[in-house]
Design an enzyme around this catalytic site. Structure first.
Site, short mmCIF file in Angstrom:
data_model
loop_
_atom_site.label_atom_id
_atom_site.label_comp_id
_atom_site.label_asym_id
_atom_site.label_seq_id
_atom_site.Cartn_x
_atom_site.Cartn_y
_atom_site.Cartn_z
N THR A 161 0.97 6.84 7.15
CA THR A 161 0.99 6.42 8.54
C THR A 161 0.61 7.55 9.51
OG1 THR A 161 2.49 5.83 10.35
CG2 THR A 161 3.51 6.80 8.42
N GLU B 174 2.13 8.12 12.05
CA GLU B 174 3.38 8.72 12.54
C GLU B 174 3.60 10.11 11.94
OE1 GLU B 174 6.17 7.60 14.75
OE2 GLU B 174 4.31 6.73 15.46
N TYR C 213 11.72 8.19 9.87
CA TYR C 213 10.67 7.36 9.25
C TYR C 213 9.45 8.22 8.91
CZ TYR C 213 6.62 4.26 8.97
OH TYR C 213 5.46 3.63 8.57
N LYS D 209 7.87 9.24 5.23
CA LYS D 209 6.50 8.88 4.84
C LYS D 209 5.67 10.11 4.48
CE LYS D 209 5.95 4.33 5.15
NZ LYS D 209 5.22 3.47 4.21
P1 NAP Z 1 6.58 -4.71 7.52
O1 NAP Z 1 6.04 -5.94 8.15
O2 NAP Z 1 7.80 -4.08 8.07
O3 NAP Z 1 6.82 -5.02 5.97
C1 NAP Z 1 7.51 -4.14 5.14
C2 NAP Z 1 8.08 -4.92 3.97
O4 NAP Z 1 8.79 -4.00 3.10
C3 NAP Z 1 9.06 -6.02 4.34
O5 NAP Z 1 8.58 -7.24 3.86
C4 NAP Z 1 10.36 -5.62 3.65
O6 NAP Z 1 11.01 -6.69 3.04
C5 NAP Z 1 9.86 -4.70 2.53
N1 NAP Z 1 10.94 -3.82 2.08
C6 NAP Z 1 11.78 -3.08 2.85
N2 NAP Z 1 12.65 -2.43 2.09
C7 NAP Z 1 12.38 -2.75 0.80
C8 NAP Z 1 12.95 -2.40 -0.45
N3 NAP Z 1 14.01 -1.60 -0.54
N4 NAP Z 1 12.41 -2.91 -1.59
C9 NAP Z 1 11.36 -3.76 -1.50
N5 NAP Z 1 10.80 -4.15 -0.35
C10 NAP Z 1 11.29 -3.65 0.80
O7 NAP Z 1 5.45 -3.58 7.47
P2 NAP Z 1 3.87 -3.70 7.72
O8 NAP Z 1 3.59 -3.57 9.16
O9 NAP Z 1 3.34 -4.82 6.93
O10 NAP Z 1 3.41 -2.31 7.07
C11 NAP Z 1 3.15 -2.20 5.68
C12 NAP Z 1 3.33 -0.76 5.25
O11 NAP Z 1 2.43 0.08 5.97
C13 NAP Z 1 4.72 -0.18 5.52
O12 NAP Z 1 4.99 0.71 4.46
C14 NAP Z 1 4.56 0.59 6.82
O13 NAP Z 1 5.50 1.63 6.88
C15 NAP Z 1 3.14 1.09 6.67
N6 NAP Z 1 2.38 1.27 7.91
C16 NAP Z 1 2.29 0.28 8.82
C17 NAP Z 1 1.50 0.43 9.94
C18 NAP Z 1 1.35 -0.66 10.96
O14 NAP Z 1 0.88 -0.38 12.05
N7 NAP Z 1 1.68 -1.90 10.62
C19 NAP Z 1 0.77 1.63 10.13
C20 NAP Z 1 0.87 2.62 9.15
C21 NAP Z 1 1.66 2.44 8.02
P3 NAP Z 1 11.97 -7.72 3.82
O15 NAP Z 1 11.03 -8.70 4.45
O16 NAP Z 1 12.75 -8.26 2.71
O17 NAP Z 1 12.74 -6.93 4.83
O1 F7E Z 2 6.23 1.48 19.05
C1 F7E Z 2 6.97 2.42 22.52
C2 F7E Z 2 7.63 3.21 21.40
O2 F7E Z 2 7.67 0.21 17.47
C3 F7E Z 2 5.03 1.91 19.65
C4 F7E Z 2 5.15 0.94 12.72
O3 F7E Z 2 4.34 -0.06 12.14
O4 F7E Z 2 3.25 1.98 13.74
C5 F7E Z 2 4.52 1.42 14.01
O5 F7E Z 2 5.36 2.39 14.60
C6 F7E Z 2 5.33 2.72 20.89
C7 F7E Z 2 6.40 3.79 20.71
O6 F7E Z 2 5.43 1.14 16.71
C8 F7E Z 2 9.14 -0.34 23.35
O7 F7E Z 2 8.53 4.17 21.93
C9 F7E Z 2 8.05 1.21 24.42
O8 F7E Z 2 6.00 4.96 21.36
O9 F7E Z 2 5.47 -0.79 18.20
P1 F7E Z 2 6.26 0.41 17.86
P2 F7E Z 2 5.44 2.63 16.16
O10 F7E Z 2 6.72 3.31 16.42
O11 F7E Z 2 4.19 3.28 16.65
C10 F7E Z 2 3.27 3.11 12.86
C11 F7E Z 2 1.84 3.56 12.64
C12 F7E Z 2 4.03 2.88 11.62
O12 F7E Z 2 3.74 3.45 10.59
C13 F7E Z 2 5.30 2.10 11.74
O13 F7E Z 2 5.68 1.56 10.48
O14 F7E Z 2 5.83 1.84 21.88
N1 F7E Z 2 7.80 1.37 23.09
N2 F7E Z 2 8.87 0.17 24.59
C14 F7E Z 2 8.46 0.43 22.41
N3 F7E Z 2 8.52 0.18 21.09
C15 F7E Z 2 9.27 -0.89 20.68
N4 F7E Z 2 9.32 -1.19 19.37
N5 F7E Z 2 9.96 -1.65 21.59
C16 F7E Z 2 9.93 -1.43 22.95
O15 F7E Z 2 10.54 -2.14 23.73
#
Ligand code: NAP
Ligand code: F7E
Length: 342
Positions: free
Chosen positions: A126, A128, A150, A154
């Site tokens: 990520t 992050e 987090y 990662k």
């Molecule tokens: P998500 O919607 O939060 O899905 C994560 C899944 O992981 C959930 O279905 C959750 O299951 C499962 N999980 C959590 N703990 C587990 C465990 N102990 N054993 C097995 N499964 C478990 O995430 P996403 O947005 O699809 O992202 C996919 C991956 O990419 C994640 O690893 C995230 O950190 C990474 N990532 C995401 C982004 C983004 O912008 N979306 C960017 C960079 C990296 P439950 O449904 O049962 O809770």
């Molecule tokens: O926050 C700000 C918050 O929670 C984005 C995950 O998929 O992407 C995700 O992480 C920004 C942050 O995503 C609210 O402070 C303001 O600066 O949507 P987010 P994230 O933290 O960037 C990365 C790439 C991953 O890997 C992660 O798994 O938005 N923010 N106000 C807020 N964020 C939330 N959630 N809620 C608010 O009300």
């Protein structure tokens, strides 16, 4: 014989889109599910693939469970998408977050090394991990400065993936993905929180949207395009690490303005900091407020990615620009709220 893929995190946003893509490519797709409750397969249902994915019970916390699953399925490719992925929650549950995200990845790699070392492995890394970035845009060579449990968890997973590639010759790739969003995004993340709130406000089901840091900037892309990048990484000649991003950063404030615009509202801002409010230009009604509840103990102010390596080697490029992404998300939530489907 079709290729066999195992996707961890099958209930998540990326798990659903990736499963759809791999099914279309003729794979036999297994989805690892930790059984966190009923109703969790709504994303697979929305994509019309809930009957096509073979669900296996597997939790990243249990080594023997992973061992037996991989021994039985013998996957050609494993996509490790499972994670405690919500940054805010990682401050509340840092140990659990590390156990799942860091050690969970290591458990998978240990099983691959022991049981089936020719398995190709994708790790969901990520942006992050860059955290408090010193220079922008960020690429595969940029310095890491994680700002949350987090992100730290990662970073371990990223380096252990690199290490298993170098030490044991495992075809292990780390995809450093910047934020990617869609109508299947969880409602705890800011983009989907906004799109859903805007739709609910439009239909009179909610008064206002309450958020945290309006000035945080992210490089937001469209999730279906990013899972295609994951697939491409495992089809490349050699395992490597790749950034996937759009190369554009926008603030939470801009996302809110654009989302309301799609629903027919014009927002103007008044006040500063916690007192700042977004008002409807027509009526003056407060539609957006700020609360400290949604601020983070340590924030990542801005993330902006450089995807030129993925473009050069994989031929991957983002297609959906910021405004189009917001439109897709808001229009889908407007439909859902109108039809009572949320
Ligand atoms: P998500 O919607 O939060 O899905 C994560 C899944 O992981 C959930 O279905 C959750 O299951 C499962 N999980 C959590 N703990 C587990 C465990 N102990 N054993 C097995 N499964 C478990 O995430 P996403 O947005 O699809 O992202 C996919 C991956 O990419 C994640 O690893 C995230 O950190 C990474 N990532 C995401 C982004 C983004 O912008 N979306 C960017 C960079 C990296 P439950 O449904 O049962 O809770
Ligand atoms: O926050 C700000 C918050 O929670 C984005 C995950 O998929 O992407 C995700 O992480 C920004 C942050 O995503 C609210 O402070 C303001 O600066 O949507 P987010 P994230 O933290 O960037 C990365 C790439 C991953 O890997 C992660 O798994 O938005 N923010 N106000 C807020 N964020 C939330 N959630 N809620 C608010 O009300």
């Amino acid at each position: 014989m079709p290729k066999v893929a195992l996707i961890t995190g099958i209930r998540g946003q990326d798990g659903a889109y990736l499963a759809k893509l791999l099914l279309e490519k003729g794979y036999e797709v297994y989805g690892a599910d930790r059984r966190s409750g009923e109703g969790g397969f709504w994303r697979l249902k929305e994509l019309g693939i809930e009957k096509d994915v073979k669900i296996v019970y597997m939790d990243l916390l249990e080594f023997t469970n992973i061992f037996r699953t991989i021994e039985k399925i013998k996957p050609d490719e494993i996509y490790n998408l499972a994670a405690q992925s919500f940054v805010a929650a990682s401050f509340e549950q840092p140990i659990l977050t590390s156990d799942i995200n860091s050690l969970g990845t290591l458990r998978l790699l240990e099983v691959i090394r022991t049981v089936k070392p020719d398995t190709k492995f994708y790790q969901a890394s990520t942006s992050e991990m860059f955290g408090k970035a010193k220079t922008l845009p960020l690429n595969e060579e940029s310095y890491f400065y994680p700002r949350s449990p987090y992100a730290v968890s990662k970073l371990f997973a990223h380096w252990i993936t690199v290490n298993y590639r170098e030490a044991y010759n495992i075809f292990a790739c780390s995809g450093i993905l910047f934020n990617h969003e869609s109508p299947l995004r969880g409602t705890e993340f800011v983009t989907r929180k906004i799109s859903l709130a805007v739709a609910r406000i439009k239909y009179g089901k909610q008064d206002k949207l309450v958020v945290g840091n309006l000035d945080a900037k992210r490089d937001w892309g469209y999730a279906p395009e990013y899972v295609y990048g994951m697939y491409l990484m495992l089809q490349n000649d050699k395992p490597d690490d790749f950034v996937l991003a759009t190369g554009e950063a926008h603030s939470v404030r801009e996302f809110i303005e654009e989302a309301f615009r799609v629903a027919g509202f014009e927002i103007y801002w008044e006040g500063r900091g916690l007192e700042e409010k977004g008002r409807d230009a027509k009526t003056g009604k407060v539609l957006v407020e700020v609360s400290p509840e949604f601020y983070r103990p340590a924030e990542v102010d801005v993330l902006l990615g450089d995807y030129s390596k993925a473009k050069r080697i994989l031929g991957w490029e983002p297609k959906t620009a910021f405004k189009e992404l917001v439109r897709i998300m808001v229009e889908e939530d407007l439909r859902r709220v109108r039809d009572g489907k949320v």
